[in-house]
Design an enzyme around this catalytic site. Sequence first.
Site, PDB file in Angstrom:
ATOM      1  N   SER A 107       0.716  -1.210  -0.023  1.00  0.00           N
ATOM      2  CA  SER A 107      -0.123   0.162   0.061  1.00  0.00           C
ATOM      3  C   SER A 107       0.803   1.340  -0.015  1.00  0.00           C
ATOM      4  CB  SER A 107      -0.872  -0.079   1.422  1.00  0.00           C
ATOM      5  OG  SER A 107      -1.514   1.317   1.719  1.00  0.00           O
ATOM      6  N   TYR A 130      -2.740   5.661  -3.838  1.00  0.00           N
ATOM      7  CA  TYR A 130      -3.462   6.375  -4.015  1.00  0.00           C
ATOM      8  C   TYR A 130      -3.155   7.761  -4.682  1.00  0.00           C
ATOM      9  CZ  TYR A 130      -6.087   3.685  -0.274  1.00  0.00           C
ATOM     10  OH  TYR A 130      -6.455   2.842   0.576  1.00  0.00           O
ATOM     11  N   THR A 156      -6.072   2.527  -6.728  1.00  0.00           N
ATOM     12  CA  THR A 156      -7.269   2.501  -5.845  1.00  0.00           C
ATOM     13  C   THR A 156      -7.970   3.818  -6.227  1.00  0.00           C
ATOM     14  OG1 THR A 156      -6.368   1.121  -4.473  1.00  0.00           O
ATOM     15  CG2 THR A 156      -8.401   2.257  -3.550  1.00  0.00           C
ATOM     16  N   LYS A 252      -8.648  -0.731  -8.927  1.00  0.00           N
ATOM     17  CA  LYS A 252      -9.352  -1.361  -7.665  1.00  0.00           C
ATOM     18  C   LYS A 252     -10.335  -0.343  -7.276  1.00  0.00           C
ATOM     19  CE  LYS A 252      -8.180  -3.306  -3.181  1.00  0.00           C
ATOM     20  NZ  LYS A 252      -8.587  -2.092  -2.357  1.00  0.00           N
ATOM     21  N   HIS A 276     -13.730  -1.810  -0.881  1.00  0.00           N
ATOM     22  CA  HIS A 276     -12.730  -1.401   0.119  1.00  0.00           C
ATOM     23  C   HIS A 276     -13.111  -2.208   1.248  1.00  0.00           C
ATOM     24  CE1 HIS A 276      -9.499   1.609  -0.097  1.00  0.00           C
ATOM     25  NE2 HIS A 276      -9.275   1.373   1.356  1.00  0.00           N
TER      26      HIS A 276
HETATM   27  C1  LIG Z   1      -6.818  -2.549   7.510  1.00  0.00           C
HETATM   28  C2  LIG Z   1      -7.031  -2.557   6.020  1.00  0.00           C
HETATM   29  C3  LIG Z   1      -6.217  -1.327   5.523  1.00  0.00           C
HETATM   30  C4  LIG Z   1      -6.641  -1.214   4.057  1.00  0.00           C
HETATM   31  N1  LIG Z   1      -5.729  -0.589   3.472  1.00  0.00           N
HETATM   32  C5  LIG Z   1      -5.857  -0.259   1.933  1.00  0.00           C
HETATM   33  C6  LIG Z   1      -4.978   0.499   1.336  1.00  0.00           C
HETATM   34  O1  LIG Z   1      -3.879   0.940   1.844  1.00  0.00           O
HETATM   35  N2  LIG Z   1      -5.263   0.625  -0.120  1.00  0.00           N
HETATM   36  C7  LIG Z   1      -6.311   0.055  -0.628  1.00  0.00           C
HETATM   37  O2  LIG Z   1      -6.333   0.078  -1.822  1.00  0.00           O
HETATM   38  N3  LIG Z   1      -7.011  -0.707   0.037  1.00  0.00           N
HETATM   39  C8  LIG Z   1      -6.961  -0.909   1.154  1.00  0.00           C
HETATM   40  N4  LIG Z   1      -7.825  -1.902   2.093  1.00  0.00           N
HETATM   41  C9  LIG Z   1      -8.876  -2.616   1.327  1.00  0.00           C
HETATM   42  C10 LIG Z   1      -8.256  -3.940   0.880  1.00  0.00           C
HETATM   43  O3  LIG Z   1      -7.264  -3.773   0.045  1.00  0.00           O
HETATM   44  C11 LIG Z   1      -9.401  -4.886   0.388  1.00  0.00           C
HETATM   45  O4  LIG Z   1     -10.088  -4.330  -0.559  1.00  0.00           O
HETATM   46  C12 LIG Z   1     -10.168  -5.505   1.343  1.00  0.00           C
HETATM   47  O5  LIG Z   1      -9.465  -5.549   2.805  1.00  0.00           O
HETATM   48  C13 LIG Z   1     -10.967  -6.806   1.037  1.00  0.00           C
HETATM   49  O6  LIG Z   1     -11.954  -7.081   1.787  1.00  0.00           O
HETATM   50  P1  LIG Z   1     -11.606  -8.389   2.947  1.00  0.00           P
HETATM   51  O7  LIG Z   1     -10.691  -7.718   3.833  1.00  0.00           O
HETATM   52  O8  LIG Z   1     -12.797  -8.648   3.642  1.00  0.00           O
HETATM   53  O9  LIG Z   1     -10.754  -9.512   2.398  1.00  0.00           O
HETATM   54  C14 LIG Z   1      -7.661  -1.857   3.358  1.00  0.00           C
HETATM   55  C15 LIG Z   1      -8.288  -3.050   4.118  1.00  0.00           C
HETATM   56  C16 LIG Z   1      -8.079  -3.252   5.186  1.00  0.00           C
HETATM   57  C17 LIG Z   1      -8.901  -4.126   6.225  1.00  0.00           C
END
Ligand SMILES: Cc1cc2nc3c(=O)[nH]c(=O)nc-3n(C[C@H](O)[C@H](O)[C@H](O)COP(=O)(O)O)c2cc1C
Length: 398
Positions: A107, A130, A156, A252, A276
């Site tokens: 990330s 981002y 994203t 994404k 997300h």
């Molecule tokens: C703690 C956390 C931090 C996240 N940070 C980002 C991020 O920095 N960039 C991003 O594109 N998605 C981020 N996401 C979304 C994840 O990439 C992903 O889309 C999501 O976790 C999928 O759902 P799941 O946790 O149920 O598998 C984050 C999700 C979580 C749980």
Amino acid sequence: MKNVTCIEDLRTLARRRVPRAFFDYADSGSYNEETLRANRADLETIKLRQRVLVDVSERSLATTIVGQKVAAPFALAPIGLCGMQHGDGEILAARAADAAGIPFTLSTMSICSIEDVAEATGKPFWFQLYVIKDRGFSRDILGRAAAAKCNALVLTVDLQVLGQRHRDIKNGMTVPPEIRLKNVIDVATKPAWAWSILNGRRKTFGNLAGHVKGMGNVNQLAQWIGQQFDPALSWKDVEWIKKIWPGKLIIKGLLDVDDAKTAVKLGADAVVVSNHGGRQLDGAPSSISALPAIADAVGSDTEVLFDGGIRTGADLLRALALGAHACLIGRAYVYGLGAGGETGVGKAIDILKNELSVAMALTGVSRIGDIDRNLIVGAKAEKKPPARSRTRKPAAQR
Ligand SMILES: Cc1cc2nc3c(=O)[nH]c(=O)nc-3n(C[C@H](O)[C@H](O)[C@H](O)COP(=O)(O)O)c2cc1C
């Protein structure tokens, strides 16, 4: 880890080992968490067709994602502050992904920097961007990702403003973070976690520290980030990124067919159907409910990836059957990281691989390319778009 048999076990362990503010940060969703819950609930309503007396003795999970050979049809999703679940978390997760033959995504908001991960792993990984108000920063960081040989960019697009997570505010996980007595006491009762963080190479946003002028400490950086998400983000920015990024582009955060079509028109090598992880628009549909229409609309022109709610191998199979070319997993591996560092992430990946393999056997398929909607009870007996066998049309014909 001997008694860990499923992702839920890793979650239970992580809850015990990681301070509450960081566990809740990973575990929670935005606002009333309707979309967070829908991601799981809707997956669980999809029933798989049990098939028998099919020879499934030679099964393989291998496939490709954006042209890259992978040992299983999933990658580790980008996770901000991943390195606060365990010291050097991003490096440990990248190593576990390497060992398992699947991609790791770093990330923008990671603790370890692009350069840290590149140096510690020596294998290509994906970078998630981002696009923030400071476009100069975005351009620079893409240059750093290219120099580190990141082989795909995950752009994203669903975080132009920040969804609120109530638990983060209640726990003081705000920007900048609040130091509260109860958090200090909580950390004191998690010595293994504290030790790992103390020994980790960084304690701040590794990709930003030293790259944003005048931002000396973590609080200033956190405040800067809070002001940098850009509500003016538009498809023009995607065109710009497409011009300056030399590698594969994965967009994404799409839930809408029209948006997916636009992403394909602009040259996305893959799109990720995603809300997300229920952390942005609360009230948005579950990812799995949005997947079939997007797969039908663009699945023959681009790879449709999927994330949101995957906790079992059966969930992976459900998503593949409904048109996903491959999946990303978020919390499933974050819990593993909190529970046991690199070993815990490896365990999460193994659990999902084994469960997927068994689910494939019991639905009578041996290869990822053979998975289609016929595996779902009640689904129209139509074939999903030939996502895995197709060749991409040249841009001029799209
Ligand atoms: C703690 C956390 C931090 C996240 N940070 C980002 C991020 O920095 N960039 C991003 O594109 N998605 C981020 N996401 C979304 C994840 O990439 C992903 O889309 C999501 O976790 C999928 O759902 P799941 O946790 O149920 O598998 C984050 C999700 C979580 C749980």
